[in-house]
Design a protein around this motif. Sequence first.
Motif, PDB file in Angstrom:
ATOM      1  N   UNK A   1     -95.888 -23.058  11.047  1.00 59.61           N
ATOM      2  CA  UNK A   1     -96.152 -22.249   9.861  1.00 59.61           C
ATOM      3  C   UNK A   1     -96.572 -20.860  10.324  1.00 59.61           C
ATOM      4  N   UNK A   2     -95.895 -19.845   9.795  1.00 56.50           N
ATOM      5  CA  UNK A   2     -96.125 -18.475  10.264  1.00 56.50           C
ATOM      6  C   UNK A   2     -97.568 -18.035  10.183  1.00 56.50           C
ATOM      7  N   UNK A   3     -98.225 -18.373   9.100  1.00 56.06           N
ATOM      8  CA  UNK A   3     -99.588 -17.898   8.891  1.00 56.06           C
ATOM      9  C   UNK A   3    -100.622 -18.847   9.474  1.00 56.06           C
ATOM     10  N   UNK A   4    -100.480 -20.118   9.147  1.00 54.82           N
ATOM     11  CA  UNK A   4    -101.536 -21.074   9.504  1.00 54.82           C
ATOM     12  C   UNK A   4    -101.379 -21.672  10.897  1.00 54.82           C
ATOM     13  N   UNK A   5    -100.281 -21.366  11.558  1.00 54.47           N
ATOM     14  CA  UNK A   5    -100.031 -22.015  12.849  1.00 54.47           C
ATOM     15  C   UNK A   5     -99.298 -23.303  12.603  1.00 54.47           C
ATOM     16  N   UNK A   6     -99.972 -24.182  11.872  1.00 52.90           N
ATOM     17  CA  UNK A   6     -99.321 -25.425  11.494  1.00 52.90           C
ATOM     18  C   UNK A   6     -99.504 -25.633   9.998  1.00 52.90           C
ATOM     19  N   UNK A   7     -98.444 -26.043   9.325  1.00 53.40           N
ATOM     20  CA  UNK A   7     -98.549 -26.413   7.930  1.00 53.40           C
ATOM     21  C   UNK A   7     -98.612 -27.931   7.834  1.00 53.40           C
ATOM     22  N   UNK A   8     -98.957 -28.437   6.657  1.00 51.62           N
ATOM     23  CA  UNK A   8     -99.093 -29.890   6.485  1.00 51.62           C
ATOM     24  C   UNK A   8     -98.055 -30.401   5.492  1.00 51.62           C
ATOM     25  N   UNK A   9     -97.358 -31.435   5.896  1.00 57.24           N
ATOM     26  CA  UNK A   9     -96.440 -32.100   4.979  1.00 57.24           C
ATOM     27  C   UNK A   9     -96.879 -33.549   4.825  1.00 57.24           C
ATOM     28  N   UNK A  10     -96.984 -34.004   3.579  1.00 56.67           N
ATOM     29  CA  UNK A  10     -97.381 -35.396   3.330  1.00 56.67           C
ATOM     30  C   UNK A  10     -96.233 -36.136   2.668  1.00 56.67           C
ATOM     31  N   UNK A  11     -95.798 -37.174   3.308  1.00 54.97           N
ATOM     32  CA  UNK A  11     -94.800 -38.054   2.720  1.00 54.97           C
ATOM     33  C   UNK A  11     -95.567 -39.187   2.045  1.00 54.97           C
TER      34      UNK A  11
END
Length: 660
Positions: free
Chosen positions: A563-573
Amino acid sequence: MAEEKGSAVGEVVHEVRSHSSKGAHVASLEKYKKLHEDSVRDPSGYWGRLARRELKWMHDFDKVKIGSLKNGDLAWFVGGKLNVSENCLDRWVEEGRGDDVAIIWEKDEPGQAVKYTYLEVLHKVCQIANVMRKFGVKKGDPVTLYMPMIPEAAFVMLACARIGAPHSVVFAGFSAEALRARVDDVHSKWIFTADEGLRGGRTIPLKKTVDDAISSCDFVNKCFVFKRTGADVSMTEGRDLWMEPELEGQRPYCPPEVMDAEDPLFYLYTSGSTGKPKGLMHSTAGYILYAQTTCKIIFDLRPGDVYACVADVGWITGHSYIVYGPLANGTTTLMFESTPLYPDAGRYWDVVETHSVTQFYTAPTAIRALMRHGPEPTEKYDLSTLRILGTVGEPINPAAWTWYFKHVGKERCAIIDTYWQTETGGIIVTPLPGATPLKPGSATLPFFGIDLEVLDPQSGKVVPFVEGEESSGVLCVKSAWPSMTRTVFNNHERYMNTYLKPYPGYYFTGDGVTRDKDGFFFVTGRVDDVLNVSGHRIGSAEIESALVAHDAVAESACVGFPHEVKGEGIACYVILKLGNEETDDLIKDLRNQIRSVIGPFASPDYIVITPALPKTRSGKLMRRVLRKIIALEADQLGDTSTLADPSVVDSLIEKVATLR
Ligand code: ATP
Ligand code: MG
């Protein structure tokens, strides 16, 4: 009954004081602590005494342990000679217990169980061993098993042990390609299979899969085939052989091979959740001693118990806690051929009632699947014989823990959350029934002889335990134990690089852990499952637990993506419970759930509602696949040969494309 108290991480402590704790092998927490301290101070003394007391030796050993974790050259019970099948079978028959039931086989169809006594199992194992010898299987030859959950699977494993041919059991749900890779890796000239398997009313074409797998393996000498369904299968002249007619003429005794303590007992490939499977080697004496001891103490085995572990023999859980551990204790062990949902969601409990099961051992994934159906099926059966409920395979979310405790154990059975790995051979972190206070989601404390250490993942320095303070890091073991894997087949370098070199002097589990103020361990999952969102480190298990605590959620899997801003984004399945539908309001509600349970920083970027998740054939999530899908890199999924249902991946790719 259960008492509830608060604890540092806000969990609930259950003190189970019921008949399950009376007369337990370890009576109290104080006694556990004292014994544990002694065992890690002098591991050679501890294991040496147990080895002489609990095993039958053909020749005593000279030295308990040599080598070091640093050098990766460990050996236990040096110079000792024994045979594992003799330890599992002959000695009970010699003690006059030949008529005791060794194995209860619960077939796919309910109400058709078959029982085998210790004498019967010994005879069958000897006959199979004699057939193997007749066709030229030699001590040291790897033998591959691709077998359904029929007693013959256990018989063949024990027959291999009897003649000193290490087995390599491949779970009979694997594809032909996955099987071929495993047969090829250990270069196994001998294969055992059955015509077909039967599971949940469906047949599985095992022999056909073997044919496809070994068509290119011209080094295979013989394929031994058992009959399960009687299906018409093709037999290759000169290579394939029906076992039943062969067995008829065989003598029911076969002298056990004299095995060195360090000879390989078996090879077993890891589940493959994280990458190319490794063929781990387990030794003879150290493995059987650890399987025997852990099974006895952790499941508090007593005479007359009927112990049921509903895993598959294709996994380490099946090796250690369906076959070797229980039989090395002379216990009655149940083999379960079916599924928890066949013919309905009451199947496990029907088995418990029918056979008066005392210990029941399953995985969080099965518990979550049953939770979807509500508690009614648990109420229809008499579960009063149960004393101990085990779980293994992944962190168990507190919601599933509580369901198991309340509806299956009726708040009276100890929930034994056992943490271990294919590599460890047996359980290494676990409560002891009656002695250890229980905390949902915690595997609690190390087993005897296991010296755990929490290390800082970056510096490798020890994170010391300070009473009253919570800490976290990576989970390592400071000194060797008898059943740790000795090598990766033909690839000792990979063994060193994976387990012993990352933190020199330690065995590295690869798992992250939080230790609460009382020193209890909460395994948070693989280190590479930790997300770093805007500088906050957060375990995927934590987000998943928050979601599963929501009424509408049956199961979830959370992964990070760049994620460009957060470093890592979160995806929840997310898999919804039956009767719930995907709506904008529900998605909002789920997001709020995470914000309120964990904090706004953990608010997911994507919530993907799905009817199923990509899992390995042992029921574990393949997070790396989920990571690739959300990162829109589905063309780089890597090795997916252990995936249970590839169609799940295709539909997720489609769904994610509409969201991103
Ligand atoms: P691979 O090593 O090929 O990726 P795998 O690690 O899934 O596969 P196993 O050896 O069957 O193969 O699983 C061991 C792992 O399962 C542990 O390292 C841990 O991550 C997880 N695990 C097992 N039991 C527990 C438990 N009680 N609590 C938390 N995690 C657990
Ligand atoms: Mg692993």
